[in-house]
Design an enzyme around this catalytic site. Sequence first.
Site, PDB file in Angstrom:
ATOM      1  N   ARG A  59       7.701  -1.591   3.110  1.00  0.00           N
ATOM      2  CA  ARG A  59       6.251  -1.409   3.039  1.00  0.00           C
ATOM      3  C   ARG A  59       5.603  -2.716   2.631  1.00  0.00           C
ATOM      4  O   ARG A  59       6.065  -3.399   1.716  1.00  0.00           O
ATOM      5  CB  ARG A  59       5.850  -0.316   2.058  1.00  0.00           C
ATOM      6  CG  ARG A  59       4.322  -0.251   1.878  1.00  0.00           C
ATOM      7  CD  ARG A  59       3.781   1.065   1.433  1.00  0.00           C
ATOM      8  NE  ARG A  59       2.333   1.020   1.274  1.00  0.00           N
ATOM      9  CZ  ARG A  59       1.439   1.129   2.260  1.00  0.00           C
ATOM     10  NH1 ARG A  59       1.861   1.294   3.506  1.00  0.00           N
ATOM     11  NH2 ARG A  59       0.153   1.071   2.039  1.00  0.00           N
ATOM     12  N   LEU A  60       4.518  -3.057   3.313  1.00  0.00           N
ATOM     13  CA  LEU A  60       3.648  -4.168   2.916  1.00  0.00           C
ATOM     14  C   LEU A  60       2.480  -3.549   2.158  1.00  0.00           C
ATOM     15  O   LEU A  60       1.613  -2.907   2.757  1.00  0.00           O
ATOM     16  CB  LEU A  60       3.139  -4.912   4.150  1.00  0.00           C
ATOM     17  CG  LEU A  60       4.041  -5.957   4.814  1.00  0.00           C
ATOM     18  CD1 LEU A  60       5.412  -5.401   5.141  1.00  0.00           C
ATOM     19  CD2 LEU A  60       3.375  -6.514   6.066  1.00  0.00           C
ATOM     20  N   GLU A  63      -2.211  -5.664  -2.888  1.00  0.00           N
ATOM     21  CA  GLU A  63      -2.629  -5.457  -4.276  1.00  0.00           C
ATOM     22  C   GLU A  63      -3.993  -4.775  -4.352  1.00  0.00           C
ATOM     23  O   GLU A  63      -4.917  -5.119  -3.608  1.00  0.00           O
ATOM     24  CB  GLU A  63      -2.705  -6.814  -4.977  1.00  0.00           C
ATOM     25  CG  GLU A  63      -3.200  -6.753  -6.409  1.00  0.00           C
ATOM     26  CD  GLU A  63      -3.286  -8.130  -7.036  1.00  0.00           C
ATOM     27  OE1 GLU A  63      -2.969  -8.267  -8.218  1.00  0.00           O
ATOM     28  OE2 GLU A  63      -3.677  -9.079  -6.315  1.00  0.00           O
ATOM     29  N   CYS A  75     -10.005   4.896  -3.357  1.00  0.00           N
ATOM     30  CA  CYS A  75      -9.080   4.496  -2.304  1.00  0.00           C
ATOM     31  C   CYS A  75      -7.812   5.336  -2.438  1.00  0.00           C
ATOM     32  O   CYS A  75      -7.719   6.209  -3.309  1.00  0.00           O
ATOM     33  CB  CYS A  75      -8.762   2.997  -2.402  1.00  0.00           C
ATOM     34  SG  CYS A  75      -7.883   2.541  -3.922  1.00  0.00           S
ATOM     35  N   CYS A  77      -4.744   3.669  -2.592  1.00  0.00           N
ATOM     36  CA  CYS A  77      -3.733   2.638  -2.827  1.00  0.00           C
ATOM     37  C   CYS A  77      -2.710   3.030  -3.887  1.00  0.00           C
ATOM     38  O   CYS A  77      -1.495   2.854  -3.676  1.00  0.00           O
ATOM     39  CB  CYS A  77      -4.413   1.329  -3.216  1.00  0.00           C
ATOM     40  SG  CYS A  77      -5.572   0.716  -1.971  1.00  0.00           S
ATOM     41  N   GLN A  80      -0.315   5.685  -2.605  1.00  0.00           N
ATOM     42  CA  GLN A  80       0.566   5.108  -1.586  1.00  0.00           C
ATOM     43  C   GLN A  80       1.655   4.251  -2.226  1.00  0.00           C
ATOM     44  O   GLN A  80       2.813   4.279  -1.793  1.00  0.00           O
ATOM     45  CB  GLN A  80      -0.235   4.268  -0.595  1.00  0.00           C
ATOM     46  CG  GLN A  80      -0.980   5.080   0.446  1.00  0.00           C
ATOM     47  CD  GLN A  80      -1.494   4.213   1.576  1.00  0.00           C
ATOM     48  OE1 GLN A  80      -1.856   3.057   1.385  1.00  0.00           O
ATOM     49  NE2 GLN A  80      -1.547   4.767   2.769  1.00  0.00           N
ATOM     50  N   GLU A 101      -6.042  -8.619  -2.619  1.00  0.00           N
ATOM     51  CA  GLU A 101      -7.041  -7.691  -3.145  1.00  0.00           C
ATOM     52  C   GLU A 101      -8.205  -7.536  -2.171  1.00  0.00           C
ATOM     53  O   GLU A 101      -8.689  -8.509  -1.582  1.00  0.00           O
ATOM     54  CB  GLU A 101      -7.570  -8.212  -4.484  1.00  0.00           C
ATOM     55  CG  GLU A 101      -8.524  -7.305  -5.200  1.00  0.00           C
ATOM     56  CD  GLU A 101      -7.832  -6.146  -5.911  1.00  0.00           C
ATOM     57  OE1 GLU A 101      -8.293  -5.003  -5.718  1.00  0.00           O
ATOM     58  OE2 GLU A 101      -6.864  -6.382  -6.640  1.00  0.00           O
ATOM     59  N   ASP A 135     -11.259  -7.373   7.711  1.00  0.00           N
ATOM     60  CA  ASP A 135      -9.915  -7.393   7.144  1.00  0.00           C
ATOM     61  C   ASP A 135      -9.398  -8.813   7.256  1.00  0.00           C
ATOM     62  O   ASP A 135      -9.153  -9.311   8.363  1.00  0.00           O
ATOM     63  CB  ASP A 135      -8.998  -6.423   7.897  1.00  0.00           C
ATOM     64  CG  ASP A 135      -7.655  -6.204   7.202  1.00  0.00           C
ATOM     65  OD1 ASP A 135      -7.213  -7.106   6.466  1.00  0.00           O
ATOM     66  OD2 ASP A 135      -7.049  -5.136   7.397  1.00  0.00           O
ATOM     67  N   ARG A 137      -6.578 -10.064   5.984  1.00  0.00           N
ATOM     68  CA  ARG A 137      -5.157 -10.200   5.664  1.00  0.00           C
ATOM     69  C   ARG A 137      -4.357 -10.851   6.790  1.00  0.00           C
ATOM     70  O   ARG A 137      -4.513 -10.514   7.950  1.00  0.00           O
ATOM     71  CB  ARG A 137      -4.565  -8.837   5.331  1.00  0.00           C
ATOM     72  CG  ARG A 137      -5.065  -8.281   4.011  1.00  0.00           C
ATOM     73  CD  ARG A 137      -4.563  -6.877   3.752  1.00  0.00           C
ATOM     74  NE  ARG A 137      -5.112  -5.918   4.717  1.00  0.00           N
ATOM     75  CZ  ARG A 137      -4.870  -4.619   4.665  1.00  0.00           C
ATOM     76  NH1 ARG A 137      -4.071  -4.118   3.733  1.00  0.00           N
ATOM     77  NH2 ARG A 137      -5.419  -3.813   5.569  1.00  0.00           N
ATOM     78  N   LYS A 163      -0.310  -4.135  10.865  1.00  0.00           N
ATOM     79  CA  LYS A 163       0.827  -4.683  10.114  1.00  0.00           C
ATOM     80  C   LYS A 163       2.042  -4.845  11.020  1.00  0.00           C
ATOM     81  O   LYS A 163       2.704  -5.892  11.011  1.00  0.00           O
ATOM     82  CB  LYS A 163       1.148  -3.784   8.917  1.00  0.00           C
ATOM     83  CG  LYS A 163       0.093  -3.801   7.829  1.00  0.00           C
ATOM     84  CD  LYS A 163       0.487  -2.917   6.650  1.00  0.00           C
ATOM     85  CE  LYS A 163      -0.562  -2.983   5.549  1.00  0.00           C
ATOM     86  NZ  LYS A 163      -0.219  -2.143   4.379  1.00  0.00           N
TER      87      LYS A 163
END
Length: 213
Positions: A59-60, A63, A75, A77, A80, A101, A135, A137, A163
């Site tokens: 899993r990625l 933070e 959320c 998070c 998860q 973050e 996003d 990331r 991802k």
Amino acid sequence: MTTSTAAATVRTRVRIPLSFADGYQVTAEVVTFNGLADGAEHVALVLGDPATAAAPLVRLHSECLTGDAFGSARCDCGPQLREATERIATTGGVLLYLRQEGRGIGLYNKLDAYALQDTGLDTYQANTALGLPEDARDYTAAAQMLTALGTTDLDLLTNNPDKARQLRNLGITVTRTVPTGVHTTPSNLRYLHAKIQHTHHTITLGPAPVLVG
């Protein structure tokens, strides 16, 4: 198309016993790295025995201070992270805890976006209103970490197709994607619906709630 990445190396390995609020406990081997592309202090948690799995579960996890540490219900998070830790420990694999973050915009900007969400924008619209990417990331460092660990053929625990797409483009073999559970609260339903609408997360939900205010 595969994008080549510079090699990263393992810096430190240390075993840390973890304990979650619901009483679940497990020991992780926490790994740090040298040479990560973005210079951030990402860590890998090796859980169970990845060598026993045909394709380790990975899993990625980005933070989320508010969700992971403070239990924010805005959320999913925190739940998860808890779910992923146990599932990976059971099968053997790696959880990458990535310092991204707010989908890469940082804590203060994320809280600014929360304030805009309170006026009616969704999480992605709020980022755009701040002049930031929906996003931000990039998973180059994640691919470097997995390569340094010798985990380049894996099952990916995620609802986010980006991802898997980015990892494959970076030379990682994602054998299959495994969905996480759906962790809903009255406070995060609009957030989860926005994930489906904007980034095509594989989440099944009922009708989107209407913001009254």
